[in-house]
Design a protein around this motif. Structure first.
Motif, mmCIF file in Angstrom:
data_model
loop_
_atom_site.group_PDB
_atom_site.id
_atom_site.type_symbol
_atom_site.label_atom_id
_atom_site.label_comp_id
_atom_site.label_asym_id
_atom_site.label_seq_id
_atom_site.Cartn_x
_atom_site.Cartn_y
_atom_site.Cartn_z
ATOM 1 N N VAL A 80 55.152 22.828 38.698
ATOM 2 C CA VAL A 80 55.650 24.013 37.999
ATOM 3 C C VAL A 80 56.830 24.616 38.757
ATOM 4 O O VAL A 80 57.853 24.987 38.174
ATOM 5 C CB VAL A 80 54.521 25.057 37.829
ATOM 6 C CG1 VAL A 80 55.067 26.368 37.268
ATOM 7 C CG2 VAL A 80 53.432 24.510 36.907
ATOM 8 N N THR A 81 56.694 24.723 40.079
ATOM 9 C CA THR A 81 57.746 25.323 40.895
ATOM 10 C C THR A 81 59.038 24.518 40.832
ATOM 11 O O THR A 81 60.132 25.076 40.748
ATOM 12 C CB THR A 81 57.284 25.458 42.358
ATOM 13 O OG1 THR A 81 56.112 26.274 42.402
ATOM 14 C CG2 THR A 81 58.353 26.107 43.217
ATOM 15 N N SER A 82 58.928 23.202 40.867
ATOM 16 C CA SER A 82 60.126 22.367 40.893
ATOM 17 C C SER A 82 60.777 22.239 39.527
ATOM 18 O O SER A 82 61.983 22.006 39.427
ATOM 19 C CB SER A 82 59.783 20.969 41.420
ATOM 20 O OG SER A 82 58.895 20.303 40.533
ATOM 21 N N PHE A 83 59.998 22.422 38.455
ATOM 22 C CA PHE A 83 60.498 22.118 37.120
ATOM 23 C C PHE A 83 60.851 23.357 36.306
ATOM 24 O O PHE A 83 61.761 23.326 35.474
ATOM 25 C CB PHE A 83 59.449 21.279 36.381
ATOM 26 C CG PHE A 83 59.867 20.835 35.009
ATOM 27 C CD1 PHE A 83 60.941 19.966 34.840
ATOM 28 C CD2 PHE A 83 59.194 21.266 33.887
ATOM 29 C CE1 PHE A 83 61.324 19.552 33.583
ATOM 30 C CE2 PHE A 83 59.574 20.859 32.629
ATOM 31 C CZ PHE A 83 60.644 19.994 32.473
ATOM 32 N N CYS A 84 60.152 24.470 36.522
ATOM 33 C CA CYS A 84 60.262 25.643 35.645
ATOM 34 C C CYS A 84 60.913 26.831 36.373
ATOM 35 O O CYS A 84 60.318 27.378 37.297
ATOM 36 C CB CYS A 84 58.884 26.063 35.138
ATOM 37 S SG CYS A 84 57.949 24.742 34.350
ATOM 38 N N PRO A 85 62.095 27.253 35.978
ATOM 39 C CA PRO A 85 62.700 28.430 36.594
ATOM 40 C C PRO A 85 61.909 29.719 36.327
ATOM 41 O O PRO A 85 61.883 30.621 37.164
ATOM 42 C CB PRO A 85 64.085 28.509 35.945
ATOM 43 C CG PRO A 85 64.346 27.130 35.415
ATOM 44 C CD PRO A 85 63.003 26.598 35.020
ATOM 45 N N ARG A 86 61.267 29.794 35.146
ATOM 46 C CA ARG A 86 60.527 31.009 34.781
ATOM 47 C C ARG A 86 59.098 30.636 34.427
ATOM 48 O O ARG A 86 58.849 29.556 33.866
ATOM 49 C CB ARG A 86 61.206 31.703 33.594
ATOM 50 C CG ARG A 86 60.685 33.101 33.295
ATOM 51 C CD ARG A 86 61.668 33.863 32.418
ATOM 52 N NE ARG A 86 61.701 33.369 31.063
ATOM 53 C CZ ARG A 86 61.146 33.998 30.004
ATOM 54 N NH1 ARG A 86 60.526 35.142 30.179
ATOM 55 N NH2 ARG A 86 61.245 33.487 28.801
ATOM 56 N N THR A 87 58.160 31.517 34.737
ATOM 57 C CA THR A 87 56.744 31.213 34.521
ATOM 58 C C THR A 87 56.016 32.429 33.950
ATOM 59 O O THR A 87 56.312 33.571 34.313
ATOM 60 C CB THR A 87 56.078 30.752 35.831
ATOM 61 O OG1 THR A 87 56.574 29.454 36.172
ATOM 62 C CG2 THR A 87 54.569 30.671 35.710
ATOM 63 N N ILE A 88 55.056 32.137 33.059
ATOM 64 C CA ILE A 88 54.159 33.152 32.505
ATOM 65 C C ILE A 88 52.797 32.974 33.156
ATOM 66 O O ILE A 88 52.223 31.887 33.117
ATOM 67 C CB ILE A 88 54.025 32.988 30.974
ATOM 68 C CG1 ILE A 88 55.400 33.114 30.304
ATOM 69 C CG2 ILE A 88 53.047 34.008 30.408
ATOM 70 C CD1 ILE A 88 55.400 32.683 28.843
#
Length: 396
Positions: free
Chosen positions: A190-198
């Motif tokens: 998630v950290t490496s792929f997604c700039p924003r997270t819910i």
């Protein structure tokens, strides 16, 4: 624009004359071309949210606005007919996604090559291994060019090479201006792929923002820290075959604790009840570091007979992490159970948290350094004099 806008009210079921809101007051926007992670513990509402966005189910209240064609991979092989071949399922899934036959024809060879199942494309998928099944399911969802790609824990199955290829393909999808929603318990991915997270918690949005900060706070937030968690019988995670009653961590002396020295072995106990005699039941544990990196996973069928019969009743299964294996730091333990490729029973994320501290006689303890990495094992070394005089070696 191929984006997602969700204003979701409460989704409810009636249990013991009480309302249960799977999701409540969810409100967020995802713009075209965004790659957004969705994280949260089991039961937080992640899968329910994705099923709503995929229009598999509808919200009791509120509305969801979607602009663009949606492709979903919510479970391994969702929408596959196990009696059909890989070829037939590719065309079936394409049709479900709204693709014309000419479009599927154009992408077919690329899908099969990505899935690496050329020799088995005309074999019924019921004969596929879990890896083959997963590769084809992901390949179909990612290659049929939906404007919005919704993925739920696709990296839970497959080897490291396949996981890396999945992330690469999702990156390609995002670069093409398409939207990706990615649910995973793999915080490193998630950290490496997604700039924003819910971040979802008990059916609510706890936080939306920059992934790095949210993941850090999420990992610090969860996990039982007493070394023992129990579940009430009525609310125990499980199925009609098995339910989880508790999880405990003990040291070598048999004491329940959440703090271990590097030189102590760690015993993980799963307390569960089988509700009927079972065969082929599998239990497993996954250990994650404080940065979200998976340290290890272990399944009891690695060492037990797959046809092991477990009578109805209560059982305790134990696995052991050896001494002088983990490095200093905080670790999160998740547990799960299933009948492989048939039925999942429970999957409890970050059920326990424990800490490993420095021991006086830790590996390398005579040189008190802080080492990189999540493990701290003593590896065999040899030394040989360049002139051939004298040798030394370490014990394995």
């Amino acid at each position: 624009m191929a984006g997602v806008k969700a204003l979701v009210g409460k989704s409810e079921t009636e249990t013991a004359n009480r309302e249960f809101w799977a999701l409540r007051d969810i409100n967020f926007d995802v713009a075209q071309g965004e790659v957004v992670g969705v994280i949260g513990r089991n039961g937080a509402g992640k899968s329910t949210l994705l099923k709503l966005l995929s229009r598999i189910t509808h919200p009791t209240e509120g509305r969801i606005e979607i602009q663009g064609r949606v492709g979903s991979l919510l479970e391994v092989g969702t929408g596959f007919d196990r009696e059909l071949t890989g070829r037939e399922n590719t065309y079936l899934n394409g049709a479900i996604l709204g693709m014309r036959k000419k479009e599927i024809d154009r992408k077919f060879d690329e899908i099969v090559a990505f899935a690496e199942i050329e020799k088995f494309i005309d074999t019924p998928v019921k004969r596929y291994s879990s890896g083959m099944y997963t590769r084809l399911a992901f390949a179909v969802a990612a290659h049929l060019e939906p404007e919005i790609l919704i993925i739920d824990e696709v990296l839970a199955v497959g080897d490291a090479r396949f996981q890396a290829r999945c992330l690469g393909k999702m990156g390609d999808v995002a670069k093409q201006g398409r939207t990706v929603l990615f649910v995973s318990h793999n915080m490193a991915a998630v950290t490496s792929f997604c700039p924003r997270t819910i971040w979802l918690d008990r059916g609510h949005v706890k936080e939306i923002g920059s992934t790095q900060g949210i993941v850090t706070r999420y990992l610090q937030h969860g996990g039982e820290d007493s070394g023992h968690v129990r579940f009430d019988t009525a609310a125990a995670p499980g199925s009609d075959a098995v339910r989880l009653l508790g999880v405990r961590t003990r040291n070598g002396a048999g004491q329940t604790t959440n703090t271990f020295g590097t030189n102590e072995r760690i015993r993980v106990e799963l307390d569960y009840e089988t509700l009927r005699p079972t065969k082929g039941l599998r239990l497993g544990v996954t250990l994650v570091g404080s940065g979200g990196e998976t340290v290890l996973s272990s399944k009891d069928l690695d060492v037990f007979d797959p046809d092991l019969a477990r009578p109805a009743g209560r059982h305790i299964s134990t696995c052991e992490i050896p001494a002088n294996f983990l490095n200093i730091g905080q670790f999160f333990l998740s547990v799960g159970s299933d009948f492989p490729m048939v039925q999942g029973h429970f999957n409890v994320d970050r059920v326990l948290t424990f800490t490993v501290e420095a021991s006086a006689d830790m590996v390398g303890g005579h040189v008190p350094d802080s080492r990189a990495g999540l493990i701290r094992v003593q590896l065999p070394w040899t030394m040989e004099s360049a002139n051939g005089v004298g040798t030394q070696s370490s014990s394995d």
